[in-house]
Write an enzyme that holds these catalytic residues in place. Structure first.
Site, PDB file in Angstrom:
ATOM      1  N   GLY A 249      60.445  57.061   8.881  1.00 54.53           N
ATOM      2  CA  GLY A 249      59.809  56.976   7.343  1.00 54.53           C
ATOM      3  C   GLY A 249      58.410  56.173   7.577  1.00 54.53           C
ATOM      4  O   GLY A 249      57.788  56.133   8.635  1.00 54.53           O
ATOM      5  N   THR A 251      55.667  53.207   7.997  1.00 52.07           N
ATOM      6  CA  THR A 251      55.516  52.172   8.756  1.00 52.07           C
ATOM      7  C   THR A 251      55.826  50.912   7.925  1.00 52.07           C
ATOM      8  O   THR A 251      56.528  49.921   8.478  1.00 52.07           O
ATOM      9  CB  THR A 251      54.012  51.937   9.041  1.00 52.07           C
ATOM     10  OG1 THR A 251      53.548  53.033   9.919  1.00 52.07           O
ATOM     11  CG2 THR A 251      53.801  50.571   9.792  1.00 52.07           C
ATOM     12  N   VAL A 253      58.101  50.302   5.447  1.00 56.59           N
ATOM     13  CA  VAL A 253      59.599  50.109   5.447  1.00 56.59           C
ATOM     14  C   VAL A 253      60.235  50.115   6.947  1.00 56.59           C
ATOM     15  O   VAL A 253      61.258  49.300   7.084  1.00 56.59           O
ATOM     16  CB  VAL A 253      60.149  51.453   4.781  1.00 56.59           C
ATOM     17  CG1 VAL A 253      61.873  51.286   4.736  1.00 56.59           C
ATOM     18  CG2 VAL A 253      59.736  51.659   3.128  1.00 56.59           C
ATOM     19  N   GLU A 272      60.427  55.891  14.026  1.00 58.30           N
ATOM     20  CA  GLU A 272      59.439  56.878  13.877  1.00 58.30           C
ATOM     21  C   GLU A 272      58.784  56.773  12.525  1.00 58.30           C
ATOM     22  O   GLU A 272      59.122  56.901  11.407  1.00 58.30           O
ATOM     23  CB  GLU A 272      60.176  58.248  13.919  1.00 58.30           C
ATOM     24  CG  GLU A 272      61.084  58.724  15.087  1.00 58.30           C
ATOM     25  CD  GLU A 272      59.978  58.804  16.472  1.00 58.30           C
ATOM     26  OE1 GLU A 272      59.006  58.805  16.227  1.00 58.30           O
ATOM     27  OE2 GLU A 272      60.678  59.301  17.406  1.00 58.30           O
ATOM     28  N   CYS A 306      54.396  63.878   9.302  1.00 58.00           N
ATOM     29  CA  CYS A 306      54.112  62.836  10.000  1.00 58.00           C
ATOM     30  C   CYS A 306      52.865  62.943  10.953  1.00 58.00           C
ATOM     31  O   CYS A 306      52.011  61.986  11.216  1.00 58.00           O
ATOM     32  CB  CYS A 306      55.292  61.984  10.649  1.00 58.00           C
ATOM     33  SG  CYS A 306      56.042  63.147  11.689  1.00 58.00           S
ATOM     34  N   GLU A 403      47.252  57.101   5.735  1.00 64.05           N
ATOM     35  CA  GLU A 403      48.160  58.434   5.567  1.00 64.05           C
ATOM     36  C   GLU A 403      48.304  58.948   4.360  1.00 64.05           C
ATOM     37  O   GLU A 403      48.837  58.025   3.523  1.00 64.05           O
ATOM     38  CB  GLU A 403      49.473  57.817   6.487  1.00 64.05           C
ATOM     39  CG  GLU A 403      50.302  59.287   6.467  1.00 64.05           C
ATOM     40  CD  GLU A 403      51.891  58.913   6.990  1.00 64.05           C
ATOM     41  OE1 GLU A 403      52.325  58.037   6.592  1.00 64.05           O
ATOM     42  OE2 GLU A 403      52.100  59.605   7.658  1.00 64.05           O
TER      43      GLU A 403
HETATM   44  P1  NAD Z   1      59.891  55.476   3.277  1.00 64.08           P
HETATM   45  O1  NAD Z   1      59.762  54.750   4.372  1.00 64.08           O
HETATM   46  O2  NAD Z   1      59.490  55.276   1.842  1.00 64.08           O
HETATM   47  O3  NAD Z   1      61.426  56.161   3.226  1.00 64.08           O
HETATM   48  C1  NAD Z   1      61.921  56.620   4.356  1.00 64.08           C
HETATM   49  C2  NAD Z   1      63.612  56.409   4.191  1.00 64.08           C
HETATM   50  O4  NAD Z   1      63.704  54.808   4.176  1.00 64.08           O
HETATM   51  C3  NAD Z   1      64.307  56.787   2.995  1.00 64.08           C
HETATM   52  O5  NAD Z   1      65.576  57.399   3.106  1.00 64.08           O
HETATM   53  C4  NAD Z   1      64.375  55.621   1.977  1.00 64.08           C
HETATM   54  O6  NAD Z   1      65.120  55.529   0.802  1.00 64.08           O
HETATM   55  C5  NAD Z   1      64.732  54.494   3.037  1.00 64.08           C
HETATM   56  N1  NAD Z   1      64.183  53.077   2.664  1.00 64.08           N
HETATM   57  C6  NAD Z   1      63.289  52.938   1.657  1.00 64.08           C
HETATM   58  N2  NAD Z   1      63.272  51.452   1.419  1.00 64.08           N
HETATM   59  C7  NAD Z   1      63.836  51.104   2.372  1.00 64.08           C
HETATM   60  C8  NAD Z   1      64.586  49.639   2.780  1.00 64.08           C
HETATM   61  N3  NAD Z   1      64.241  48.376   2.174  1.00 64.08           N
HETATM   62  N4  NAD Z   1      65.367  49.489   3.665  1.00 64.08           N
HETATM   63  C9  NAD Z   1      66.046  50.475   4.386  1.00 64.08           C
HETATM   64  N5  NAD Z   1      65.606  51.760   3.934  1.00 64.08           N
HETATM   65  C10 NAD Z   1      64.612  52.137   3.057  1.00 64.08           C
HETATM   66  O7  NAD Z   1      59.158  56.985   3.628  1.00 64.08           O
HETATM   67  P2  NAD Z   1      59.116  58.263   2.769  1.00 64.08           P
HETATM   68  O8  NAD Z   1      58.108  58.320   1.954  1.00 64.08           O
HETATM   69  O9  NAD Z   1      60.542  58.972   2.695  1.00 64.08           O
HETATM   70  O10 NAD Z   1      58.368  59.478   4.127  1.00 64.08           O
HETATM   71  C11 NAD Z   1      57.054  59.301   4.392  1.00 64.08           C
HETATM   72  C12 NAD Z   1      56.767  58.665   5.750  1.00 64.08           C
HETATM   73  O11 NAD Z   1      57.691  58.941   6.698  1.00 64.08           O
HETATM   74  C13 NAD Z   1      55.545  58.745   5.901  1.00 64.08           C
HETATM   75  O12 NAD Z   1      54.844  57.431   6.471  1.00 64.08           O
HETATM   76  C14 NAD Z   1      55.572  59.610   7.187  1.00 64.08           C
HETATM   77  O13 NAD Z   1      54.677  59.517   8.085  1.00 64.08           O
HETATM   78  C15 NAD Z   1      56.930  59.099   7.874  1.00 64.08           C
HETATM   79  N6  NAD Z   1      57.353  60.122   8.835  1.00 64.08           N
HETATM   80  C16 NAD Z   1      57.426  60.113  10.056  1.00 64.08           C
HETATM   81  C17 NAD Z   1      57.949  60.854  10.913  1.00 64.08           C
HETATM   82  C18 NAD Z   1      57.797  60.565  12.250  1.00 64.08           C
HETATM   83  O14 NAD Z   1      58.601  61.245  13.061  1.00 64.08           O
HETATM   84  N7  NAD Z   1      57.340  59.606  13.004  1.00 64.08           N
HETATM   85  C19 NAD Z   1      58.398  62.036  10.291  1.00 64.08           C
HETATM   86  C20 NAD Z   1      58.590  62.233   9.036  1.00 64.08           C
HETATM   87  C21 NAD Z   1      57.956  61.289   8.089  1.00 64.08           C
END
Ligand code: NAD
Length: 505
Positions: A249, A251, A253, A272, A306, A403
């Site tokens: 997700g 950076t 979070v 990741e 990502c 990003e």
């Molecule tokens: P996000 O960080 O908002 O959410 C990711 C997950 O974390 C979701 O399931 C969400 O419910 C959960 N989450 C949110 N707050 C939380 C907390 N306080 N504690 C624990 N879990 C929590 O990200 P997003 O908007 O869903 O996805 C986009 C981001 O993910 C982008 O920054 C993208 O680059 C990244 N991403 C990285 C990769 C990689 O492999 N490096 C792949 C895909 C996406």
């Protein structure tokens, strides 16, 4: 009703007959679909039109706790970690076959949840998931330790054992892909798990969980708790009985997850995170291929990737012709209903993401960047955005640094190799990079100089089962894919015993 926004053909055909029946909307705990303890539900929205698709159980701390209890019981006393790897592998192969048999339904669920192209789901996302499951199924009976070369009269060997109960927290951009990227190596290792899919895309995870049960994965091994990040997600990262959290997700979070892991039970963490990856086009590159790849870098999965190559650096000798061709291709790109086989780009995942991307575009204009094409939403319903290309940007502009996670490119000109290496590395992220050149020495030099987890030479988005990928710098640490990922779900245990005539005896 979804509108068709295709650039040019004007068709108003809708694809509501492709919408699958939603069969699973409850939490999956200990092999059963159950309501959340508080009985709450939340809406999942179709990004094609902003309408509610289904109401899904909203799990929080109490539900995570029940799921962890089931996973703990399955790990501490159940058959999964104890059965021969060969047998685990056979169940995983059955699971993969069932995913294949249900390919259309899974791809359609990801289309109505995430706005992903249905055709790409069937051609790439779901087949990639089953390939990954089969790859790790093949590894499940090859997890072995080593005999150690001891320096005294001791016999030592090393075992690899599953880390235990794993919490997986995943984003919404590749719902089925992410699910299996996490679940497949953890299953092969013999772990049990609690999966929290993103709140925007819960449906395919629940569907996959029912197929796991059908394939013979024992109860409690895979649990799925749908719900929100600050409640269900946070309950996973801070849980005292979870041994490892595997997070993909943002950076921001990721940092919270790591903090929660540190202040609870010091659970192992795999992160990741975000990216802002460069694509570097040298002046000997084939311009047609290079412009195709550069456009793909921001429109593939509508830029919600990502590793999106959103900073494109083009060497000055070819810059002008490159810009012209790229802009023409972007203008001709068809955006519309993701069920339409002729459409190449669907809607952004939700209203929040749609508005965030549009506000970055406005920010870019205010910062003085020149908009070459795009820059606006499409249609009156749903969350569609035109492929957008800015030029005349500076390295410290927000649209170049942040990003955006949408179909927005910063196109830049460079002169020398040294200059482009410096500029490509001028980012807090380090997930991926692309290099386009026919000069192998140049490609090798640049690939060694870029601080990123995966480098693609004369290609982009070239993922493979056996090819680990993950971050440098603030893109996180740990790797998905490959045996590297399998080893993240395994502990090393050393066993030592004296040998005959040893002074220890
Ligand atoms: P996000 O960080 O908002 O959410 C990711 C997950 O974390 C979701 O399931 C969400 O419910 C959960 N989450 C949110 N707050 C939380 C907390 N306080 N504690 C624990 N879990 C929590 O990200 P997003 O908007 O869903 O996805 C986009 C981001 O993910 C982008 O920054 C993208 O680059 C990244 N991403 C990285 C990769 C990689 O492999 N490096 C792949 C895909 C996406």
């Amino acid at each position: 009703m979804a509108e068709h926004h295709g650039n040019g053909n004007g068709s108003l055909k809708t694809y509501d007959d492709h919408v699958p029946e939603i069969k699973f909307t409850k939490l999956f705990i200990n092999g059963e679909f159950v309501d959340s303890v508080k009985g709450r539900t939340f809406e999942t929205i179709d990004p094609r039109n902003g309408e509610v698709t289904a109401r899904v159980a909203e799990g929080d701390e109490e539900d995570v706790d029940l799921a962890v209890k089931a996973a703990r019981q399955a790990f501490d006393h159940g058959p999964w970690p104890r059965m021969p790897g060969y047998q685990r592998g056979r169940i995983m192969l059955k699971f993969a076959d069932l995913i294949d048999e249900n390919m259309d339904e899974l791809a359609a669920l990801d289309t109505i949840d995430a706005g992903k192209l249905f055709s790409v789901g069937k051609a790439q996302d779901i087949p990639t998931a089953t390939k990954l499951l089969r790859y790790y199924a093949g590894a499940a009976d090859k997890i072995h330790g080593e005999v150690l070369k001891m320096s005294s009269e001791l016999h030592g060997y090393m075992l690899r054992e599953p880390v235990g109960v794993v919490g997986h927290i995943i984003p919404w951009n590749f719902p089925t892909g992410m699910f299996f990227m996490k679940v497949a190596p953890a299953l092969a290792a013999g772990c049990t798990m609690v999966m929290k899919p993103a709140e925007q895309t819960p449906l395919s995870a629940l569907f996959s969980a029912h197929l796991a049960k059908k394939a013979g994965v024992p109860n409690g091994v895979i649990n799925v708790v749908t719900g929100f990040g600050p409640t269900a997600g946070a309950a996973i990262s801070s849980h005292m009985d979870i041994d490892m959290v595997s997070f993909t997700g943002s950076t921001e979070v990721g940092r919270m997850v790591m903090q929660a892991a540190a202040t609870s039970n010091l659970k192992q963490v795999l992160l990741e995170l975000g990216g802002k990856s460069p694509l570097i086009v040298f002046d000997d590159a084939d311009i047609d291929t290079a412009t195709d790849l550069a456009l793909a870098c921001i429109v593939y999965n509508k830029g919600e990737v990502c590793v999106a190559g959103s900073r494109v650096y083009v060497q000055e000798a070819i810059y002008e012709v490159f810009e012209k061709k790229l802009v023409a291709k972007a203008k001709a790109w068809s955006v519309g209903d993701p069920f339409d086989p002729n459409v190449r780009q669907g809607p952004q995942v939700d209203k929040k993401q749609f508005e965030k991307i549009l506000s970055y575009i406005e920010h870019g204009k205010r910062e003085g960047a020149m908009l070459l094409t795009g820059g606006a939403p499409l249609g009156t319903k749903g969350y569609y955005i035109q492929p957008t290309i800015f030029t005349n940007v500076k390295e410290d502009n927000v649209i170049v640094k942040d990003e955006i996670f949408g179909p927005v490119m910063s196109l830049m000109k460079f002169k020398t190799v040294e200059e482009v290496i410096k500029r490509a590395n001028d980012t807090r992220y380090g997930l991926a990079a692309g290099i386009l050149t026919k000069n192998i020495d140049l490609a090798n030099t640049v690939s060694r100089s870029i601080r990123a987890g995966i480098i693609w030479i004369n290609c982009y988005f070239a993922f493979d089962n056996d090819c680990p990928y993950g971050g440098y710098k603030m893109s996180g640490f740990g790797r998905d894919f490959g045996l590297d990922a399998l080893h993240k779900y395994l502990h090393v245990k050393s066993v030592v015993t004296p040998v005959y005539n040893s002074p220890w005896l």
